[in-house]
Each structure stands twice: as structure tokens, then as C-alpha cells.
Design an enzyme around this catalytic site. Structure first.
Site, PDB file in Angstrom:
ATOM      1  N   ASP A 296       0.833  -1.199   0.000  1.00  0.00           N
ATOM      2  CA  ASP A 296       0.000   0.000   0.000  1.00  0.00           C
ATOM      3  C   ASP A 296       0.872   1.255   0.000  1.00  0.00           C
ATOM      4  O   ASP A 296       0.637   2.213  -0.742  1.00  0.00           O
ATOM      5  CB  ASP A 296      -0.923  -0.028   1.215  1.00  0.00           C
ATOM      6  CG  ASP A 296      -1.804   1.209   1.288  1.00  0.00           C
ATOM      7  OD1 ASP A 296      -2.437   1.543   0.282  1.00  0.00           O
ATOM      8  OD2 ASP A 296      -1.861   1.846   2.367  1.00  0.00           O
TER       9      ASP A 296
ATOM     10  N   GLU B  89      -2.120  -5.175  -3.747  1.00  0.00           N
ATOM     11  CA  GLU B  89      -1.183  -4.402  -2.930  1.00  0.00           C
ATOM     12  C   GLU B  89      -0.077  -5.307  -2.378  1.00  0.00           C
ATOM     13  O   GLU B  89       1.099  -4.922  -2.350  1.00  0.00           O
ATOM     14  CB  GLU B  89      -1.917  -3.719  -1.788  1.00  0.00           C
ATOM     15  CG  GLU B  89      -2.812  -2.565  -2.233  1.00  0.00           C
ATOM     16  CD  GLU B  89      -3.552  -1.923  -1.085  1.00  0.00           C
ATOM     17  OE1 GLU B  89      -3.924  -0.739  -1.198  1.00  0.00           O
ATOM     18  OE2 GLU B  89      -3.763  -2.603  -0.058  1.00  0.00           O
TER      19      GLU B  89
END
Length: 346
Positions: A65, A133
Site C-alpha cells: 500500500d 497491494e
């Protein structure tokens, strides 16, 4: 029996070879350390542990992320030269939002490679985006930041996403938040926190969203619309990622509705007032009083309206004309009558 043993030995290698080929199709290169990518595709629902520690993709998702935000921010910064910070932030947000990552995971075939329980796969709408992610995190650990940059530039933005179309597409986050609040019957409002001018004299606004008076996201921009849009977007992200925030919102809603529905203890009286009816006993009593007041004394004479007869400051009743040598047989009533006659005589 020997053949069965050989099949069991070959099976892991065959599966690993298939994973290598699948990852090459997705990434555009072969992994150096396949274990990072295996971990990125392992959902927590499997509940696998090594040395007492849970083994899943949550930690790689956290790392990915952060890396994804940096890489996309770098790409957007270079691509849109001269654009303001608000525009760049909004464009990056659209590229890394959960809906976009879920769609990318589906298009790339990442979702099909995730190892998870069937129940989790059917009920978790974030599973593909989370794995995407985690995969970026795996690329970073396996090959470094530049490899992540090439993957996003060539594979994602070069083949799957038109960055210009995304940047200028209007996403009304405020409308989405209001629509969500109406469906869930909760109150939402945007409050102006600050309004000032920047160094160049341009107005800057800061708004914050509140749901049931619970603080939401804050947004700063060069217009009320821009700042409210950002505040709404950040609030939506909190609603999607923070279960405790949703709990706080609905707890506040429960408290508000409970207060609104509390019964009123003092019930209004239904008997009509009769104070408009005149009490006859009071009327009779008033008549008796008036009758007594209207009885005139004996030998009463109406006073003459003559200014010369007005009191000049002496006692109201002058009894000097009454002789002290008055007959002794006069009664008290006779004395009073004589005094009145003297007082009201012309």
C-alpha cells in the site's frame, strides 16, 4: 507404488512451475524469490502458522500500500507537469482506490491465484485489491523500487489504464457519501473548519465531514467543492477500512433515535377549562356589596361642582360649626347627621 511416490514428489514442482508462468503473465518478468509471491497470494482465512506466527499476506499488503502510493504519486507528478497538489492528489486517489485495484486484480488474473477459503472468497469484496497491494510489496522486496515503477508504468498504466481519462473523470465522492447515509438513515454534514488565503492570495478552504456528529475526513482545497470532495472521499475510506469507525457512527445514531423516541411523561390534560363561566354566587355577593355602598346617609345633599368650594388644604371635614353646648339629649346618629349637613350645605 513407486509411480505414486514419484507423482507426489513431482506435484509441488508442477504447481510451482504453473505459478511461475502465471506470475510472468501478470508481472512481465520471472520472480527471483517465489516465496514472496506465494505469501502475497495467501489470504488470512487459511490460518497457516510457522513458529507460532500467522502466515498470510496482511504484512505485505501494508508494505505494498505504501509503495504503491509512492510509485503512483511519482508517475502522476511526472505526467501532469505544472498541475496543482489538489489535482495530483485526486488523480492518485482514483488510481489506487479499492474499486480500481479490485478491477485490476480481476483483469490480471490475480484473484484466481489467491489461496483462501471458499467462504472468504465469496464474501470479501476487498480480497482482490488487497492481494494486488501485497503483490506490489512482494515485487519491492524481490526486485526493488524501480521494478515496481516499471510494473506500474508499462504493465498497468501502459496497457490497462488510461491515466489521462482517469485524471479528468469526475468522481463525486460527496454524492456517494450522501447516498450511503440516506440508505443507512444517518445524518451527514460538512462543516467549514478554516478559510484563508495562501501565499499567492488564492482562497483555501478546509472542510470536515461529520456523520451523526462523529468526526470524519478533512479536506483542504482551492474551492469549497474540492475540499468537500476530499473530505467525503477520506470519510468513505474510513467507513470501508475501519470497522470501529462504522461502529461509532451507528452507536451515535442509536443514541439519537433513542432520544427522539423517548416517551413524554407529562401527558396533557384533556379536560376543557370552564373559567369563562361566571360564578353566580360571586355576582350576588357583588350586588350586595354595591347595594350597601349606594345607601345614602340621611339628609345627604349632592355636592356642588364649584371651584370656590374646593378644599384649601384644611381637613376634609370641618366640625367647627358644631356647638359644644349642643343639647345633651342628641343621639350619636343626630350628631353625625348634623355634621354631614354642615359639610354638604351650600
Amino acid at each position: 507404488m513407486l509411480n505414486n511416490l514419484l507423482d507426489r514428489i513431482r506435484l509441488p514442482f508442477r504447481k510451482e512451475k504453473e505459478l511461475y508462468l502465471s506470475l510472468y503473465t501478470i508481472l512481465g518478468f520471472y520472480p527471483k524469490d517465489i516465496n514472496y509471491y506465494k505469501l502475497a497470494l495467501m489470504h488470512k482465512s487459511i490460518m497457516r502458522k510457522e513458529k507460532g506466527k500467522p502466515i498470510n499476506n496482511e504484512r505485505l499488503e501494508f508494505l505494498g500500500d505504501a509503495i504503491l502510493g509512492a510509485v503512483v504519486g511519482h508517475i502522476v507528478y511526472d505526467h501532469f507537469e505544472g498541475k496543482r497538489e489538489g489535482f495530483l492528489t485526486n488523480t492518485r486517489s482514483k488510481l489506487v482506490q479499492r474499486e480500481t485495484l479490485n478491477k485490476l486484480a480481476q483483469e490480471l488474473g490475480i484473484t484466481q491465484l489467491i489461496m483462501s477459503s471458499g467462504h472468504s472468497m465469496s464474501h470479501n469484496s476487498y480480497l482482490g485489491g488487497n492481494a494486488f497491494e501485497a503483490l506490489v510489496g512482494a515485487i519491492y522486496l524481490d526486485r526493488g523500487y524501480n521494478a515496481c515503477m516499471r510494473f506500474m508504468q508499462k504493465r498497468i498504466l501502459g496497457q490497462l489504464i488510461n491515466i489521462d481519462k482517469v485524471a479528468y473523470k469526475e468522481v463525486n465522492f460527496k454524492s456517494k457519501l450522501i447516498e450511503w447515509s440516506q440508505k443507512n438513515r444517518v445524518d451527514v454534514e460538512f462543516r467549514l473548519l478554516e478559510q484563508k488565503k495562501d501565499d499567492s492570495g488564492s482562497p483555501v478552504f478546509e472542510y470536515q465531514a461529520f456523520i451523526e456528529n462523529v468526526e470524519g475526513g478533512k479536506g483542504r482545497g482551492y474551492s469549497k467543492k474540492e475540499s468537500q470532495q476530499l473530505a467525503a472521499k477520506l470519510t468513505l475510506e474510513r467507513l470501508r477500512r475501519e470497522p470501529q469507525y462504522i461502529d461509532a457512527v451507528f452507536a451515535a445514531k442509536t443514541e439519537r433515535t433513542k432520544m427522539e423516541e423517548m416517551p413524554v411523561e407529562n401527558v396533557p390534560d384533556t379536560e376543557q377549562s370552564t373559567d369563562f363561566i361566571i360564578d353566580q354566587s360571586d355576582v350576588r355577593q357583588e350586588k350586595k356589596t354595591d347595594k350597601k355602598q349606594k345607601i345614602k346617609p340621611q339628609n345627604y345633599k349632592k355636592p356642588v361642582s364649584d371651584p370656590s368650594l374646593e378644599n384649601d388644604g384644611e381637613d376634609e371635614f370641618d366640625l367647627s360649626d358644631i356647638s359644644a353646648a349642643a343639647p345633651k339629649d342628641l343621639t350619636k346618629e343626630d350628631i353625625i347627621a348634623a355634621a354631614e349637613e354642615a359639610a354638604f350645605s351650600e
